[in-house]
Design an enzyme around this catalytic site. Structure first.
Site, short mmCIF file in Angstrom:
data_model
loop_
_atom_site.label_atom_id
_atom_site.label_comp_id
_atom_site.label_asym_id
_atom_site.label_seq_id
_atom_site.Cartn_x
_atom_site.Cartn_y
_atom_site.Cartn_z
N HIS A 125 0.82 -1.19 0.00
CA HIS A 125 0.00 0.00 0.00
C HIS A 125 0.87 1.26 0.00
CE1 HIS A 125 -3.90 -2.07 1.65
NE2 HIS A 125 -3.44 -2.62 0.54
N GLU A 144 1.27 3.72 2.12
CA GLU A 144 2.03 4.03 3.33
C GLU A 144 3.32 3.23 3.40
OE1 GLU A 144 -2.42 4.18 4.50
OE2 GLU A 144 -1.13 3.18 3.02
N CYS A 161 -5.61 1.42 6.32
CA CYS A 161 -6.38 0.21 6.63
C CYS A 161 -5.97 -0.35 7.99
CB CYS A 161 -6.19 -0.85 5.54
SG CYS A 161 -4.49 -1.45 5.37
N CYS A 204 -1.89 -1.06 7.51
CA CYS A 204 -1.01 0.10 7.45
C CYS A 204 -1.01 0.87 8.77
CB CYS A 204 -1.42 1.01 6.31
SG CYS A 204 -1.13 0.29 4.68
N THR A 240 -24.40 -4.79 -31.12
CA THR A 240 -23.05 -4.22 -31.24
C THR A 240 -22.02 -5.31 -31.42
OG1 THR A 240 -23.64 -2.28 -29.90
CG2 THR A 240 -21.30 -2.82 -30.06
N LEU A 265 -13.21 -5.23 -27.26
CA LEU A 265 -13.46 -4.68 -25.92
C LEU A 265 -12.24 -4.84 -25.02
CD1 LEU A 265 -17.18 -5.61 -25.15
CD2 LEU A 265 -16.25 -3.64 -26.36
N ARG A 321 -6.12 -0.87 -26.38
CA ARG A 321 -5.09 -0.93 -27.42
C ARG A 321 -3.83 -0.18 -27.00
NH1 ARG A 321 -9.06 0.87 -32.43
NH2 ARG A 321 -10.59 -0.80 -32.18
N GLY A 363 -25.30 -0.34 -28.22
CA GLY A 363 -26.01 0.43 -29.22
C GLY A 363 -27.10 1.28 -28.61
N LEU A 398 -29.78 -0.52 -26.16
CA LEU A 398 -29.30 -0.88 -24.82
C LEU A 398 -29.03 0.36 -23.99
CD1 LEU A 398 -28.38 -3.21 -22.93
CD2 LEU A 398 -26.06 -2.86 -23.81
#
Length: 348
Positions: A51, A53, A80, A89, A201, A209, A212, A288, A291
């Site tokens: 984390h 810290e 936490c 932490c 779609t 999906l 890139r 699309g 939806l």
């Protein structure tokens, strides 16, 4: 700017370096300050790793480690106080005898939510909270929303022509947004946990999906395909990322494809249930018009990003969704494209 705000602002800058890496954990940054000098800084770099810290304290050079106990620790989110993939932490802070901690905002995750602050107070640590509180919550809005509401933060996204069309009626794909806007879309994908499209779609565009340009992690791909009409050779089934298929026919797991059966009209409930099970805190919906309008009409969204090509006009096509309950927050211009950012005024 107040001195505390100055260093919490630096924590937020550091925290954002973890965007796209740390979910379902929040982004967190930390700095250690001695006599108005930063002697250490760190951020949560990747889910499962140390984390903020820990990285901050470990970054202090050997020549200045004796100053740690007399320094102030600034951290954008409450430390936490539970054992997860890493130790608490709050225990580390006490171990190093740090006597003062300044926090951007408290953590609403049930295993933290004030427990870290309480532990520090019990061990004599002075704690100052809610410095740049709103800014600290905003960068982790997916995390806070999902924890508070037990459902994912949903962002709608679509591109439209200057006269309000989202696509062709024919099977031919209509290219609307430019390369710069597409780069921005890739960044949005990287910042969310899952990307969702509908059957039309998936069939018409055959999207991957996946990211890139910002290839930091694999997003979960979700497709709503009631009758399983998407071809088994489609890019969504290429195994490059986990794919969830909501359908009305079967429930099973085949390789990296999760088929989840649901009853018509129960899409949102099964979506929430699945996201809670898999730890999905945010979804980018790139479906699309049909939806997208379904989610808009049911008020199942938090934000909407609309890319408008100001110079592209078509004679006919599929009309863009009609946004409701929306409030414009900002616009940016990318060559011929205007990107408008909206929040849902009734579902912030």
């Amino acid at each position: 700017m107040h001195i505390h705000e100055k260093y919490i602002f630096r924590c937020l800058q550091l925290a954002l370096l973890g965007k796209g890496f740390v979910s379902p954990n929040p982004m967190v940054g930390a700095v250690l300050v001695y006599n108005n000098e930063i002697i250490g800084e760190g951020y949560h770099k990747q889910f499962g790793d140390a984390h903020a810290e820990v990285n901050c304290i470990n970054s202090v050079p050997f020549s200045k480690q004796h100053l740690i106990k007399d320094s102030t620790l600034y951290v954008s989110l409450e430390p936490c106080n539970h054992f997860g993939k890493t130790p608490p932490c709050s225990h580390l802070i006490v171990k190093h005898n740090i006597k003062k901690v300044v926090i951007g905002c408290t953590d609403n995750y049930s295993k933290v939510n004030g427990k870290g602050i309480a532990y520090l107070n019990q061990h004599g640590v002075e704690v100052i909270t809610n410095i740049l509180e709103q800014e600290s919550k905003t960068i982790n809005r997916f995390f806070f929303y999902a924890n508070a509401n037990k459902k994912p933060y949903i962002i709608l996204k679509f591109a439209q022509t200057a006269n309000g069309f989202i696509g062709n009626i024919s099977s031919e794909r209509l290219i609307i947004s430019n390369a710069i806007s597409n780069f921005q879309v890739d960044k949005w994908r990287q910042e969310t946990d899952a990307i969702l499209v509908g059957k039309n779609t998936a069939v018409k565009d055959n999207p991957n999906l996946t990211t890139r340009y910002h290839n930091k992690r694999k997003q979960i791909r979700i497709v709503v395909d009631d009758k399983l009409e998407v071809s088994a050779t489609a890019n969504l089934y290429n195994g490059k990322a986990t794919t969830i298929v909501f359908n009305t026919i079967k429930s099973c797991i085949q390789d990296n494809i999760h088929f989840i059966q649901y009853n018509p009209g129960n899409l949102y409930n099964i979506l929430i249930e699945t996201c809670n099970t898999l730890g999905i805190q945010s979804i980018l919906i790139e479906g699309g018009s049909k939806l997208l309008q379904y989610f808009i009409d049911n008020n199942w969204y938090n934000e909407c990003y609309i890319i408008t090509n100001n110079k592209l006009v078509v004679n006919a096509g599929i009309k863009s969704p009609i946004l409701k309950n929306h409030q414009l927050t900002k616009q940016i211009q990318l060559q011929n494209d205007t990107i408008s950012f909206y929040t849902n005024a009734s579902n912030p």
